[in-house]
Write a protein that holds these residues in place. Structure first.
Motif, mmCIF file in Angstrom:
data_model
loop_
_atom_site.group_PDB
_atom_site.id
_atom_site.type_symbol
_atom_site.label_atom_id
_atom_site.label_comp_id
_atom_site.label_asym_id
_atom_site.label_seq_id
_atom_site.Cartn_x
_atom_site.Cartn_y
_atom_site.Cartn_z
ATOM 1 N N THR B 104 0.823 -1.213 0.000
ATOM 2 C CA THR B 104 0.000 0.000 0.000
ATOM 3 C C THR B 104 0.856 1.261 0.000
ATOM 4 O O THR B 104 2.079 1.194 0.143
ATOM 5 N N THR B 105 0.171 2.391 -0.105
ATOM 6 C CA THR B 105 0.834 3.664 0.148
ATOM 7 C C THR B 105 1.093 3.746 1.657
ATOM 8 O O THR B 105 0.653 2.882 2.416
ATOM 9 N N SER B 106 1.787 4.781 2.094
ATOM 10 C CA SER B 106 2.192 4.804 3.507
ATOM 11 C C SER B 106 1.327 5.727 4.358
ATOM 12 O O SER B 106 1.714 6.095 5.460
ATOM 13 N N ALA B 111 -4.609 4.125 3.745
ATOM 14 C CA ALA B 111 -3.652 3.741 2.707
ATOM 15 C C ALA B 111 -4.408 3.193 1.502
ATOM 16 O O ALA B 111 -5.528 2.706 1.628
ATOM 17 N N LYS B 112 -3.791 3.297 0.332
ATOM 18 C CA LYS B 112 -4.379 2.715 -0.869
ATOM 19 C C LYS B 112 -3.523 1.558 -1.352
ATOM 20 O O LYS B 112 -2.295 1.606 -1.263
ATOM 21 N N ILE B 113 -4.188 0.543 -1.883
ATOM 22 C CA ILE B 113 -3.457 -0.609 -2.409
ATOM 23 C C ILE B 113 -2.722 -0.194 -3.680
ATOM 24 O O ILE B 113 -3.319 0.348 -4.601
ATOM 25 N N ILE B 114 -1.399 -0.454 -3.697
ATOM 26 C CA ILE B 114 -0.595 -0.166 -4.890
ATOM 27 C C ILE B 114 -0.505 -1.424 -5.741
ATOM 28 O O ILE B 114 -0.646 -1.413 -6.944
ATOM 29 N N ASP B 115 -0.264 -2.546 -5.054
ATOM 30 C CA ASP B 115 -0.059 -3.801 -5.769
ATOM 31 C C ASP B 115 -0.284 -4.942 -4.784
ATOM 32 O O ASP B 115 -0.209 -4.738 -3.568
ATOM 33 N N SER B 140 3.125 -0.901 3.932
ATOM 34 C CA SER B 140 3.493 0.158 2.999
ATOM 35 C C SER B 140 4.729 -0.258 2.215
ATOM 36 O O SER B 140 5.675 -0.814 2.760
ATOM 37 N N GLN B 141 4.667 0.015 0.911
ATOM 38 C CA GLN B 141 5.735 -0.417 0.022
ATOM 39 C C GLN B 141 7.065 0.240 0.402
ATOM 40 O O GLN B 141 8.102 -0.409 0.390
ATOM 41 N N ASP B 142 7.016 1.519 0.762
ATOM 42 C CA ASP B 142 8.241 2.263 1.067
ATOM 43 C C ASP B 142 8.809 1.910 2.433
ATOM 44 O O ASP B 142 9.972 1.568 2.566
ATOM 45 N N TYR B 219 -12.106 -0.806 -8.709
ATOM 46 C CA TYR B 219 -11.068 -1.821 -8.897
ATOM 47 C C TYR B 219 -11.595 -2.972 -9.753
ATOM 48 O O TYR B 219 -10.925 -3.460 -10.665
#
Lengths: 438, 438
Positions: B104-106, B111-115, B140-142, B219
């Motif tokens: 997700t975003t951080s 948060a939103k799902i990125i992948d 979170s991806q980051d 989605y």
């Protein structure tokens, strides 16, 4: 600047009020100039409540899923604690066992810590934050599955983390003021020990003292981590579990209350304390043929069943019969398994019958001074006899003498031994603050 | 063999009994020969209870720690569900959002799902297990921190997971029997829609229908995932959210109940349904100087305050005064922020005053057939007027007409529109099973 690891048990974080009080203590430590890592258990009865919930759903829950469930407990308490600390103006970040790098074996429900790689914790400290770590849990090194370490293992998490971070002290907060010369509920005049060596504390823990978990003390000794046992409900000086040199180092770093430190080494007595244990049972194998290999057959059967024996007594063989009785003590929870395993080899070994007694108790006298003071055991036995208590079994180590007595006689025997070795305080020192929370 | 993703909301797993019933449904799907992935919300009111606990500790908890706390909720429900499934003889493994690869975003709390990288889920399926995934959460991806996706986002987790796994259908279990032509609590004769297109469902969700979360439908449309909305309390056929070709593919795979599938396409009406929304408020900026740039100044101020406007109406300028009124609707929860932001630019823009009305409601008519059937809006307005309801604002899209009315008139307007377009069923079809559980 010292690095202090603090561990708070379930009773110390039982509700929102307790959590706020603990947060104040943590912030005070931080403000005193220390780096602080906190290990926290689940709130009060959360773990038991979650187990109950599991039972409602399944009589035999898969261990992997039970671990997934139970680890929610510390997740809740650690997040709340971090919030309470933030309220006081300090930055705190909570980390699951997995995030804190607690790598374990893959046995769900009783995993052992293999290693700790506290990279994220070290980073949080470097950024000036207080790190809160979930006790009792980790992630298996092989399978990357969430694991729990078994009851009471939050202490072990704290000590292992202290070792991995090269901390100056591991403070274990509980609901008693330290380690006492006997359980204050049994002996009201029990005295707080200012310091106890790792070896003595190991024997205390193995003999029924519930203040610290056995594995945690083993870990502390192996890595030379000084443990400071204190109450989260008071500001009493508590008990240091450390060898003389480790303790001295803590004194020099200013980590020991100056007044409390005075004369600690002077007080070193022959006997440290009296421990007792009511969790064991006794099995007697009656009339075993006195031939080579029969005893071995019995004990290898028990070993295969993964039963840990404590004391073993073999009576002298009756000359006329050529048979002997073998008795041993074991944890009560293993009683049924052991009886079943032995019943299966009755014909093969040729013993007459099996007796089972779970109304026993073990009383142990512990003291490093025993090594150089002969006569301790005799004085112990005499005191117990004078109290009118019959001794059923005896075992000893270098720094310990244990006797098995009738369960109803445990309190009497503990008090008699405590008195015989002049351990009583002039006035009542111990305060018991709440549940055990372990 | 099809791959079925099933999502169960909080009311479907509210207690041990509910969890066991859901487990039976999951096992039945597995035994019908499908691969099954389950996305589950926290039990009943767990999330709210945890929020309350946080409030007791801190009035403004750090978002990172709030996410850490709230994610304990699905951890509990998913582990219990896996246990209940194991009881029925199937292997189930539960996975946190992080373990399931929900990146997700951080932004903590929303948060939103990125992948999604569902490697462990795919592996569990390949081993014959049922995979249970925690909804509402990710990592979170980051920063590799635990995140939550915001309320109602378990639906989105399910659809995103279905897309990532190339699932044949995403079944969303809730406490109603599907998507109805109107809210059955307002219009008892509302009819279940056997199928609704993505575009229409998007409008329904945007206009107050609470059955599916807006982001989840977006989605599904983007990735062509057919959604099957069903009740976990019944075996009614539910509603398919899918375009004609996607729906046809599901029919051919045998995923649609044969009887229910008959004649679905025949029923395609001009109007799908009537939605309503009582969560908005209306702000009127009175007597804005009718000069170039003044309206832009107002709306850029609102955009800076991150307020999402819905409808906007600008009255014709009074010739004599050279001033105009601008009204717009917005979520009630943003009302205070918007009023504050606008009050600050009063002098600069030169408008006279601000009016705030949160006693409004929006009624929307939705249907893809509108595109080719002129006169729909007129018929809608006439029906509302006949019911004695005054229209305050109007907005339209290609497949939707919305009006803002007095809050007290919402039910009347919905019923009038529903009746005018002959949407009423012959008998009452809808059953409401419990709380909303969303």
């Amino acid at each position: 600047m010292s690095l202090v690891v603090q561990k708070y048990g379930g009773s110390s974080v039982a509700d929102a009020q307790c959590i706020k009080r603990v947060a104040q203590r943590i912030v005070a430590t931080k403000k005193a100039g220390h780096e602080v890592v906190v290990v926290v258990s689940a709130m009060g009865d959360t773990t038991d409540d979650l187990r109950d919930l599991a039972q409602q759903v399944s009589p035999l829950p898969p261990p992997r899923e039970l671990d997934m469930l139970l680890t929610a407990g510390e997740r809740i308490s650690m997040a709340l604690l971090a919030m309470a600390i933030a309220n006081l103006g300090q930055t705190a970040k909570s980390y699951t066992g997995s995030q804190a790098g607690v790598l374990t074996t893959s046995v769900h429900g009783k995993a052992k810590i293999i290693d700790i790689t506290p990279g994220r914790i070290r980073k949080a400290l470097d950024e000036g934050a207080i790190a809160i770590v979930a006790g009792f849990q980790g992630v298996s090194q092989d399978t990357k599955e969430i694991t729990t370490l078994g009851r009471g293992a939050s202490d072990t998490t704290a000590v292992a983390l202290a070792a991995a971070l090269d901390a100056d002290v591991c403070e274990i907060y509980t609901d008693v003021d330290g380690v006492f010369t006997a359980d204050p509920r049994v002996v009201p005049t029990a005295r707080r020990m200012p310091r106890i060596s790792y070896a003595e504390m190991l024997e205390m823990a193995a003999c029924g003292s519930k203040v610290l978990h056995l594995r945690c003390v083993e870990y502390a000794r192996r890595y030379g981590v000084p443990i400071h046992v204190r109450s989260s409900f008071s500001n009493q000086p508590g008990t240091w579990v450390a060898d003389a040199d480790t303790y001295q180092a803590a004194v020099e770093k200013g980590l020991v209350d100056a007044e409390a430190a005075e004369g600690v080494e002077m007080e070193q007595a022959i006997i440290s304390g009296v421990a007792h244990d009511r969790s064991e049972a006794k099995i007697t194998v009656v009339a075993v043929p006195d031939k080579v290999g029969e005893a071995a057959r019995i004990f290898s059967t028990l070993a295969t069943a993964e039963i840990n024996l404590d004391m073993i007594v073999q009576n002298v063989s009756g000359v006329a019969t050529g048979r002997t009785d073998i008795s041993f003590s074991l944890p009560r929870e293993d009683g049924q398994t052991a009886m079943n395993a032995l019943a299966k080899i009755k014909e093969e070994v040729g013993f007459e019958q099996l007796l089972y007694d779970d109304r026993i108790g073990k009383v142990s006298l512990i003291g490093a001074g025993m090594r150089t003071n002969p006569g301790v055991a005799a004085r112990f036995f005499a005191a117990v006899a004078e109290a009118g208590v019959n001794i059923e079994m005896i075992s000893t180590s270098e720094i310990r003498v244990s006797v098995v007595v009738d369960e109803d006689d445990v309190d009497n025997a503990v008090a008699a031994a405590h008195h015989a070795f002049e351990l009583d305080a002039d006035e009542v020192e111990a305060v018991v603050y709440g549940g055990t929370g372990r």
